[in-house]
Write a protein that holds these residues in place. Sequence first.
Motif, mmCIF file in Angstrom:
data_model
loop_
_atom_site.group_PDB
_atom_site.id
_atom_site.type_symbol
_atom_site.label_atom_id
_atom_site.label_comp_id
_atom_site.label_asym_id
_atom_site.label_seq_id
_atom_site.Cartn_x
_atom_site.Cartn_y
_atom_site.Cartn_z
ATOM 1 N N ALA A 94 2.708 16.493 47.004
ATOM 2 C CA ALA A 94 1.591 16.612 47.951
ATOM 3 C C ALA A 94 1.002 18.014 47.979
ATOM 4 O O ALA A 94 -0.227 18.156 48.074
ATOM 5 N N ILE A 95 1.837 19.047 47.890
ATOM 6 C CA ILE A 95 1.279 20.411 47.954
ATOM 7 C C ILE A 95 0.340 20.683 46.788
ATOM 8 O O ILE A 95 -0.620 21.438 46.923
ATOM 9 N N MET A 96 0.604 20.038 45.664
ATOM 10 C CA MET A 96 -0.303 20.198 44.523
ATOM 11 C C MET A 96 -1.527 19.294 44.688
ATOM 12 O O MET A 96 -2.658 19.734 44.470
ATOM 13 N N ALA A 97 -1.307 18.045 45.075
ATOM 14 C CA ALA A 97 -2.411 17.090 45.215
ATOM 15 C C ALA A 97 -3.408 17.523 46.287
ATOM 16 O O ALA A 97 -4.614 17.311 46.140
ATOM 17 N N LEU A 98 -2.907 18.151 47.342
ATOM 18 C CA LEU A 98 -3.779 18.595 48.433
ATOM 19 C C LEU A 98 -4.367 19.977 48.195
ATOM 20 O O LEU A 98 -5.144 20.466 49.011
ATOM 21 N N GLY A 99 -3.967 20.601 47.090
ATOM 22 C CA GLY A 99 -4.525 21.907 46.747
ATOM 23 C C GLY A 99 -3.942 23.064 47.528
ATOM 24 O O GLY A 99 -4.524 24.138 47.573
ATOM 25 N N TRP A 100 -2.779 22.868 48.151
ATOM 26 C CA TRP A 100 -2.152 23.960 48.904
ATOM 27 C C TRP A 100 -1.616 25.037 47.982
ATOM 28 O O TRP A 100 -1.466 26.181 48.389
ATOM 29 N N VAL A 101 -1.276 24.640 46.763
ATOM 30 C CA VAL A 101 -0.898 25.595 45.720
ATOM 31 C C VAL A 101 -1.678 25.220 44.468
ATOM 32 O O VAL A 101 -2.072 24.067 44.293
ATOM 33 N N GLN A 102 -1.918 26.205 43.616
ATOM 34 C CA GLN A 102 -2.625 25.972 42.359
ATOM 35 C C GLN A 102 -1.754 26.488 41.215
ATOM 36 O O GLN A 102 -2.018 27.550 40.645
ATOM 37 N N PRO A 103 -0.707 25.740 40.881
ATOM 38 C CA PRO A 103 0.199 26.207 39.836
ATOM 39 C C PRO A 103 -0.426 26.118 38.445
ATOM 40 O O PRO A 103 -1.378 25.368 38.227
ATOM 41 N N THR A 104 0.141 26.896 37.549
ATOM 42 C CA THR A 104 -0.222 26.801 36.143
ATOM 43 C C THR A 104 0.328 25.485 35.594
ATOM 44 O O THR A 104 1.040 24.757 36.309
ATOM 45 N N GLN A 105 0.056 25.193 34.331
ATOM 46 C CA GLN A 105 0.624 23.985 33.731
ATOM 47 C C GLN A 105 2.149 24.033 33.765
ATOM 48 O O GLN A 105 2.802 23.034 34.034
ATOM 49 N N LEU A 106 2.706 25.217 33.494
ATOM 50 C CA LEU A 106 4.160 25.368 33.583
ATOM 51 C C LEU A 106 4.631 25.136 35.016
ATOM 52 O O LEU A 106 5.648 24.477 35.253
ATOM 53 N N GLY A 107 3.876 25.641 35.986
ATOM 54 C CA GLY A 107 4.219 25.446 37.395
ATOM 55 C C GLY A 107 4.157 23.985 37.808
ATOM 56 O O GLY A 107 5.025 23.497 38.541
ATOM 57 N N VAL A 108 3.149 23.273 37.319
ATOM 58 C CA VAL A 108 3.034 21.840 37.604
ATOM 59 C C VAL A 108 4.254 21.105 37.041
ATOM 60 O O VAL A 108 4.864 20.277 37.716
ATOM 61 N N ALA A 109 4.614 21.432 35.804
ATOM 62 C CA ALA A 109 5.782 20.799 35.181
ATOM 63 C C ALA A 109 7.049 21.128 35.966
ATOM 64 O O ALA A 109 7.880 20.252 36.210
ATOM 65 N N PHE A 110 7.190 22.394 36.379
ATOM 66 C CA PHE A 110 8.368 22.806 37.136
ATOM 67 C C PHE A 110 8.465 22.047 38.448
ATOM 68 O O PHE A 110 9.521 21.507 38.795
ATOM 69 N N VAL A 111 7.370 21.984 39.189
ATOM 70 C CA VAL A 111 7.366 21.296 40.484
ATOM 71 C C VAL A 111 7.637 19.805 40.276
ATOM 72 O O VAL A 111 8.413 19.203 41.024
ATOM 73 N N ALA A 112 7.037 19.210 39.250
ATOM 74 C CA ALA A 112 7.245 17.784 38.992
ATOM 75 C C ALA A 112 8.701 17.490 38.613
ATOM 76 O O ALA A 112 9.279 16.514 39.100
ATOM 77 N N VAL A 113 9.282 18.332 37.780
ATOM 78 C CA VAL A 113 10.674 18.118 37.361
ATOM 79 C C VAL A 113 11.624 18.243 38.547
ATOM 80 O O VAL A 113 12.537 17.430 38.712
ATOM 81 N N GLN A 114 11.402 19.239 39.397
ATOM 82 C CA GLN A 114 12.318 19.364 40.533
ATOM 83 C C GLN A 114 12.083 18.245 41.545
ATOM 84 O O GLN A 114 13.019 17.807 42.203
ATOM 85 N N ALA A 115 10.866 17.710 41.637
ATOM 86 C CA ALA A 115 10.613 16.563 42.522
ATOM 87 C C ALA A 115 11.348 15.326 42.006
ATOM 88 O O ALA A 115 11.991 14.604 42.780
ATOM 89 N N VAL A 116 11.260 15.087 40.704
ATOM 90 C CA VAL A 116 11.970 13.951 40.113
ATOM 91 C C VAL A 116 13.478 14.143 40.272
ATOM 92 O O VAL A 116 14.213 13.193 40.569
ATOM 93 N N SER A 117 13.951 15.366 40.102
ATOM 94 C CA SER A 117 15.380 15.653 40.276
ATOM 95 C C SER A 117 15.833 15.336 41.698
ATOM 96 O O SER A 117 16.908 14.766 41.902
ATOM 97 N N ALA A 118 15.014 15.693 42.680
ATOM 98 C CA ALA A 118 15.348 15.388 44.076
ATOM 99 C C ALA A 118 15.419 13.878 44.294
ATOM 100 O O ALA A 118 16.309 13.386 45.004
ATOM 101 N N LEU A 119 14.506 13.137 43.665
ATOM 102 C CA LEU A 119 14.552 11.674 43.789
ATOM 103 C C LEU A 119 15.809 11.100 43.144
ATOM 104 O O LEU A 119 16.417 10.171 43.676
ATOM 105 N N ILE A 120 16.208 11.645 42.010
ATOM 106 C CA ILE A 120 17.422 11.170 41.341
ATOM 107 C C ILE A 120 18.647 11.444 42.206
ATOM 108 O O ILE A 120 19.501 10.574 42.389
ATOM 109 N N VAL A 121 18.734 12.646 42.758
ATOM 110 C CA VAL A 121 19.870 12.994 43.619
ATOM 111 C C VAL A 121 19.897 12.079 44.843
ATOM 112 O O VAL A 121 20.944 11.537 45.213
ATOM 113 N N GLY A 122 18.737 11.890 45.476
ATOM 114 C CA GLY A 122 18.667 11.004 46.634
ATOM 115 C C GLY A 122 19.048 9.570 46.281
ATOM 116 O O GLY A 122 19.736 8.893 47.048
ATOM 117 N N ASP A 123 18.626 9.108 45.114
ATOM 118 C CA ASP A 123 18.976 7.756 44.681
ATOM 119 C C ASP A 123 20.475 7.625 44.446
ATOM 120 O O ASP A 123 21.080 6.619 44.827
#
Length: 135
Positions: A89-118
């Motif tokens: 959401a922070i990326m989709a709502l424009g609260w942060v404007q990460p680089t491509q590497l930043g987008v990948a980093f945020v996405a990977v840690q989001a998926v990791s959080a979902l895996i841990v929660g699952d």
Amino acid sequence: MTAVRSTFLRFVIGADAAACGLMGAAFAFDAGFLAQPLGLSLAFMQPVGLFLLVYAAGLVVMALRPTLPRPAVWALVAFNALWAIESIAIMALGWVQPTQLGVAFVAVQAVSALIVGDLQYLVLRRAKKRQAAVA
């Protein structure tokens, strides 16, 4: 209220603590180094890093317990889901404007959080089935 006894759950929580601790330390203490490649500001990364360090310490305490109250594990499941949603959401709502590497980093840690929660959720389901079988 029943307690959950699971070596695997303790391992998952411990691994989550390690990952949160590493990311928290990097964000809190190396934010200046990471800011440009990730496109995330110091004002964003440092408080997140400090929060993650405190959260990691709490996870360590939980991982060291032989049993965990079911509501505490449900809270971890919910927190991991919320963390993943907020990360995107922070990326989709424009609260942060990460680089491509930043987008990948945020996405990977989001998926990791979902895996841990699952994984935590699966342990809760297994414990409930085991408890029902014994009763």
